[in-house]
Design a protein around this motif. Structure first.
Motif, PDB file in Angstrom:
ATOM      1  N   ARG A  37      17.151  -4.896  11.602  1.00 45.65           N
ATOM      2  CA  ARG A  37      16.785  -3.802  10.700  1.00 45.65           C
ATOM      3  C   ARG A  37      17.685  -3.753   9.468  1.00 45.65           C
ATOM      4  NH1 ARG A  37      17.828   1.272  14.488  1.00 45.65           N
ATOM      5  NH2 ARG A  37      17.304  -0.330  16.027  1.00 45.65           N
ATOM      6  N   TRP A  38      18.902  -4.315   9.571  1.00 50.44           N
ATOM      7  CA  TRP A  38      19.833  -4.246   8.454  1.00 50.44           C
ATOM      8  C   TRP A  38      19.718  -5.430   7.500  1.00 50.44           C
ATOM      9  CZ3 TRP A  38      20.971   0.480   8.426  1.00 50.44           C
ATOM     10  CH2 TRP A  38      21.234   1.184   9.601  1.00 50.44           C
ATOM     11  N   ILE A  39      18.999  -6.472   7.906  1.00 44.47           N
ATOM     12  CA  ILE A  39      18.912  -7.653   7.033  1.00 44.47           C
ATOM     13  C   ILE A  39      17.489  -8.068   6.692  1.00 44.47           C
ATOM     14  CG2 ILE A  39      21.136  -8.596   7.735  1.00 44.47           C
ATOM     15  CD1 ILE A  39      19.646 -10.494   9.596  1.00 44.47           C
ATOM     16  N   PHE A  40      16.497  -7.519   7.389  1.00 42.02           N
ATOM     17  CA  PHE A  40      15.123  -7.941   7.139  1.00 42.02           C
ATOM     18  C   PHE A  40      14.378  -6.999   6.188  1.00 42.02           C
ATOM     19  CE2 PHE A  40      14.950 -10.378  11.404  1.00 42.02           C
ATOM     20  CZ  PHE A  40      15.485 -11.496  10.781  1.00 42.02           C
ATOM     21  N   GLY A  41      15.098  -6.189   5.443  1.00 41.94           N
ATOM     22  CA  GLY A  41      14.458  -5.260   4.526  1.00 41.94           C
ATOM     23  C   GLY A  41      14.332  -5.771   3.106  1.00 41.94           C
ATOM     24  N   LEU A  68       0.832  -1.206   0.000  1.00 43.81           N
ATOM     25  CA  LEU A  68       0.000   0.000   0.000  1.00 43.81           C
ATOM     26  C   LEU A  68       0.867   1.258   0.000  1.00 43.81           C
ATOM     27  CD1 LEU A  68      -2.766  -1.042   2.563  1.00 43.81           C
ATOM     28  CD2 LEU A  68      -2.974  -0.915   0.080  1.00 43.81           C
ATOM     29  N   VAL A  69       1.981   1.212   0.726  1.00 48.22           N
ATOM     30  CA  VAL A  69       2.863   2.378   0.779  1.00 48.22           C
ATOM     31  C   VAL A  69       3.507   2.636  -0.577  1.00 48.22           C
ATOM     32  CG1 VAL A  69       4.987   3.301   1.778  1.00 48.22           C
ATOM     33  CG2 VAL A  69       3.292   2.211   3.249  1.00 48.22           C
ATOM     34  N   VAL A  70       4.045   1.593  -1.213  1.00 47.16           N
ATOM     35  CA  VAL A  70       4.713   1.804  -2.493  1.00 47.16           C
ATOM     36  C   VAL A  70       3.716   2.185  -3.579  1.00 47.16           C
ATOM     37  CG1 VAL A  70       4.671  -0.583  -3.358  1.00 47.16           C
ATOM     38  CG2 VAL A  70       6.536   0.917  -3.996  1.00 47.16           C
ATOM     39  N   MET A 124      13.042  -3.872  -0.270  1.00 43.04           N
ATOM     40  CA  MET A 124      14.013  -3.725  -1.352  1.00 43.04           C
ATOM     41  C   MET A 124      13.456  -4.258  -2.653  1.00 43.04           C
ATOM     42  SD  MET A 124      17.943  -5.099  -1.465  1.00 43.04           S
ATOM     43  CE  MET A 124      19.038  -4.632  -2.820  1.00 43.04           C
ATOM     44  N   TYR A 125      12.769  -5.372  -2.573  1.00 43.35           N
ATOM     45  CA  TYR A 125      12.181  -5.988  -3.748  1.00 43.35           C
ATOM     46  C   TYR A 125      11.097  -5.119  -4.378  1.00 43.35           C
ATOM     47  CZ  TYR A 125       9.212  -9.092  -6.450  1.00 43.35           C
ATOM     48  OH  TYR A 125       8.442  -9.636  -7.431  1.00 43.35           O
ATOM     49  N   ILE A 126      10.145  -4.649  -3.584  1.00 41.50           N
ATOM     50  CA  ILE A 126       9.017  -3.932  -4.169  1.00 41.50           C
ATOM     51  C   ILE A 126       9.366  -2.496  -4.555  1.00 41.50           C
ATOM     52  CG2 ILE A 126       7.310  -5.366  -3.002  1.00 41.50           C
ATOM     53  CD1 ILE A 126       6.881  -3.165  -0.969  1.00 41.50           C
ATOM     54  N   TRP A 127      10.490  -1.964  -4.023  1.00 43.26           N
ATOM     55  CA  TRP A 127      10.919  -0.620  -4.406  1.00 43.26           C
ATOM     56  C   TRP A 127      11.972  -0.636  -5.508  1.00 43.26           C
ATOM     57  CZ3 TRP A 127       9.069   4.124  -3.402  1.00 43.26           C
ATOM     58  CH2 TRP A 127       8.172   4.268  -2.353  1.00 43.26           C
ATOM     59  N   GLY A 128      12.630  -1.766  -5.723  1.00 45.32           N
ATOM     60  CA  GLY A 128      13.756  -1.814  -6.645  1.00 45.32           C
ATOM     61  C   GLY A 128      13.429  -1.384  -8.057  1.00 45.32           C
ATOM     62  N   GLY A 147      14.401  -0.522   1.378  1.00 40.51           N
ATOM     63  CA  GLY A 147      14.006  -1.713   2.112  1.00 40.51           C
ATOM     64  C   GLY A 147      14.161  -1.549   3.605  1.00 40.51           C
ATOM     65  N   VAL A 148      15.273  -0.948   4.043  1.00 37.23           N
ATOM     66  CA  VAL A 148      15.479  -0.700   5.465  1.00 37.23           C
ATOM     67  C   VAL A 148      14.397   0.229   6.005  1.00 37.23           C
ATOM     68  CG1 VAL A 148      17.020   0.353   7.161  1.00 37.23           C
ATOM     69  CG2 VAL A 148      17.966  -1.123   5.371  1.00 37.23           C
ATOM     70  N   ALA A 149      14.088   1.287   5.240  1.00 38.13           N
ATOM     71  CA  ALA A 149      13.045   2.226   5.669  1.00 38.13           C
ATOM     72  C   ALA A 149      11.692   1.533   5.743  1.00 38.13           C
ATOM     73  CB  ALA A 149      12.995   3.411   4.705  1.00 38.13           C
ATOM     74  N   SER A 150      11.409   0.674   4.771  1.00 37.03           N
ATOM     75  CA  SER A 150      10.142  -0.055   4.781  1.00 37.03           C
ATOM     76  C   SER A 150      10.052  -0.951   6.009  1.00 37.03           C
ATOM     77  CB  SER A 150      10.009  -0.887   3.507  1.00 37.03           C
ATOM     78  OG  SER A 150       8.826  -1.662   3.528  1.00 37.03           O
ATOM     79  N   TRP A 151      11.142  -1.636   6.335  1.00 40.85           N
ATOM     80  CA  TRP A 151      11.136  -2.518   7.501  1.00 40.85           C
ATOM     81  C   TRP A 151      10.935  -1.728   8.794  1.00 40.85           C
ATOM     82  CZ3 TRP A 151      10.430  -7.299   8.963  1.00 40.85           C
ATOM     83  CH2 TRP A 151      10.837  -7.683  10.233  1.00 40.85           C
ATOM     84  N   VAL A 152      11.683  -0.645   8.954  1.00 38.89           N
ATOM     85  CA  VAL A 152      11.665   0.104  10.214  1.00 38.89           C
ATOM     86  C   VAL A 152      10.365   0.877  10.400  1.00 38.89           C
ATOM     87  CG1 VAL A 152      12.773   1.978  11.501  1.00 38.89           C
ATOM     88  CG2 VAL A 152      14.172   0.267  10.316  1.00 38.89           C
ATOM     89  N   PHE A 153       9.890   1.527   9.333  1.00 38.47           N
ATOM     90  CA  PHE A 153       8.771   2.456   9.475  1.00 38.47           C
ATOM     91  C   PHE A 153       7.412   1.880   9.062  1.00 38.47           C
ATOM     92  CE2 PHE A 153      12.519   5.247   8.759  1.00 38.47           C
ATOM     93  CZ  PHE A 153      12.531   5.855  10.000  1.00 38.47           C
TER      94      PHE A 153
END
Length: 394
Positions: free
Chosen positions: A297-301, A100-102, A305-309, A339-345
């Motif tokens: 937070r550094w590896i679960f994004g 929904l965000v992307v 990463m996939y949907i924003w790439g 991806g990191v931003a998506s995971w964290v926020f």
């Protein structure tokens, strides 16, 4: 007894938590997809970074592994809490908020800034709202926004990576259906007929990385590719169901990799690839070096990463980049940060809502919830055949 204890202590010291291993593998796979997309998104006559004569794509191999990991991890999620409504709620909270965000960013920010249409034409075009609603629902997936990226070499999709996500949801439904049947008294052997049916269907349809097959679509979801990807997904379910009997041996995983290379470009390719990707991904997740454990937070994004790439790559191309190596070098870190931003926020806050999905007390307190950094970071889906949905031969 002493020997067993020492082996367990050695494993504890050497290997990371499997969730960390899965997280790393998904992140590596998402990176592979972004790199692999960098060639066809600039030259649509290509399908992948590899020469056409190789008939192989690292992104497609990653995709098979991702579906296998999902089959294993989603089965694990069901086994830990076999409640149909809590399971369904967890899956919704996992896959939909980042989408929904992307989608909102594409429609309300990127679209107006980069469309070739006037503001009035863009907002009054039905396709703008068809994209927003249909893509948010996944099963009515759209690929074009009016006037957006139309002058890029790949104008047919603003975010070609999203097309595998409905198939991920179908995998969730498969786990739920099998899980409910097992609750009714069927033994775990029931997963084998499910896998066998998918293998038979896949053998007949013969979908590949660039071809959906000739069996049509379910709404906007190509059935041939769905069947092809559900094969490793079901294999992941099998490995989880028989985890007490299937040894996870790295040497066997390497042997399967060698076997796949040997039989590639033969009729055995599609079957050995699925087995190799499934077993290999699950084995390496369980044998990931403990020294590589780090903050989640550094590896679960990888999902973000996939949907924003793909849209990140389209934007870099608009900026004037026309070399695939440069595109990959710029897109990988940019997509990773997304991806990191998506995971964290987005993902961690929405997964925290799971605390409201309370299990009923049955003879004791409910099990403690996993911390956000360890909470089922399955993605879905990450890894697609290069540059969006392959165009049907028909």
């Amino acid at each position: 007894m002493t020997v067993v204890l020492r082996q367990g202590q050695r494993r504890y010291r050497e290997y990371a938590d499997p969730n960390i291993g899965f997280g790393w593998l998904r992140l590596i796979g998402a990176t592979t997809v972004v790199v692999d997309h960098s060639w066809p998104i600039l030259d649509p006559s290509r399908l992948t970074i590899f020469p056409a004569s190789w008939d192989a794509s690292p992104g497609y191999v990653a995709l098979m592994a991702f579906f296998a990991m999902s089959g294993y991890q989603i089965s694990q999620s069901w086994a830990s809490d076999p409640s149909w409504w809590r399971f369904s709620a967890k899956r919704v909270l996992r896959i939909f908020p980042p989408v929904l965000v992307v989608v909102a960013a594409l429609v309300f920010v990127i679209g107006p800034l980069f469309t070739t249409l006037s503001a009035g034409e863009y907002w009054s075009d039905k396709q703008t709202w068809r994209y927003f609603v249909g893509t948010s629902l996944l099963f009515l997936l759209q690929h074009e926004l009016p006037g957006v990226f139309v002058d890029n070499p790949y104008p047919w999709s603003v975010n070609g990576s999203l097309w595998t996500l409905p198939m991920e949801v179908i995998g969730y439904v498969l786990v739920l259906a099998v899980g409910l049947l097992l609750l009714l008294g069927l033994g775990r052997w029931f997963v084998f007929p499910v896998l066998a049916a998918l293998l038979v269907a896949d053998s007949r349809i013969q979908a590949t990385m660039g071809y959906h097959g000739d069996v049509g679509s379910l709404i906007e979801v190509p059935l041939g590719s769905t069947v092809a990807f559900m094969v490793p997904f079901a294999m992941g379910m099998v490995v989880f169901a028989f985890r007490d009997r299937i040894p996870l041996n790295p040497w066997v995983a390497l042997g399967l990799l060698g076997l796949w290379i040997a039989v590639h470009q033969t009729p055995l390719d599609r079957y050995v690839l699925a087995v190799m990707a499934t077993y290999g991904a699950i084995v390496w997740a369980h044998h990931w070096p403990r020294r590589l454990e780090m903050d989640g937070r550094w590896i679960f994004g990888s999902y973000g990463m996939y949907i924003w790439g793909f849209p990140v790559q389209q934007l870099i191309i608009i900026a004037g980049v026309d070399d695939p190596w440069v595109l990959a070098a710029l897109a990988v870190p940019a997509a990773y940060l997304c991806g990191v931003a998506s995971w964290v926020f987005v993902e961690v806050p929405t997964q925290r809502l799971r605390r409201h999905l309370k299990k009923p007390l049955r003879g004791g307190p409910p099990a403690a919830a996993a911390p956000p950094g360890r909470a089922e970071p399955e993605v879905r889906r990450a890894g697609t055949p290069p540059a969006g949905p392959p165009r049907s031969r028909s």
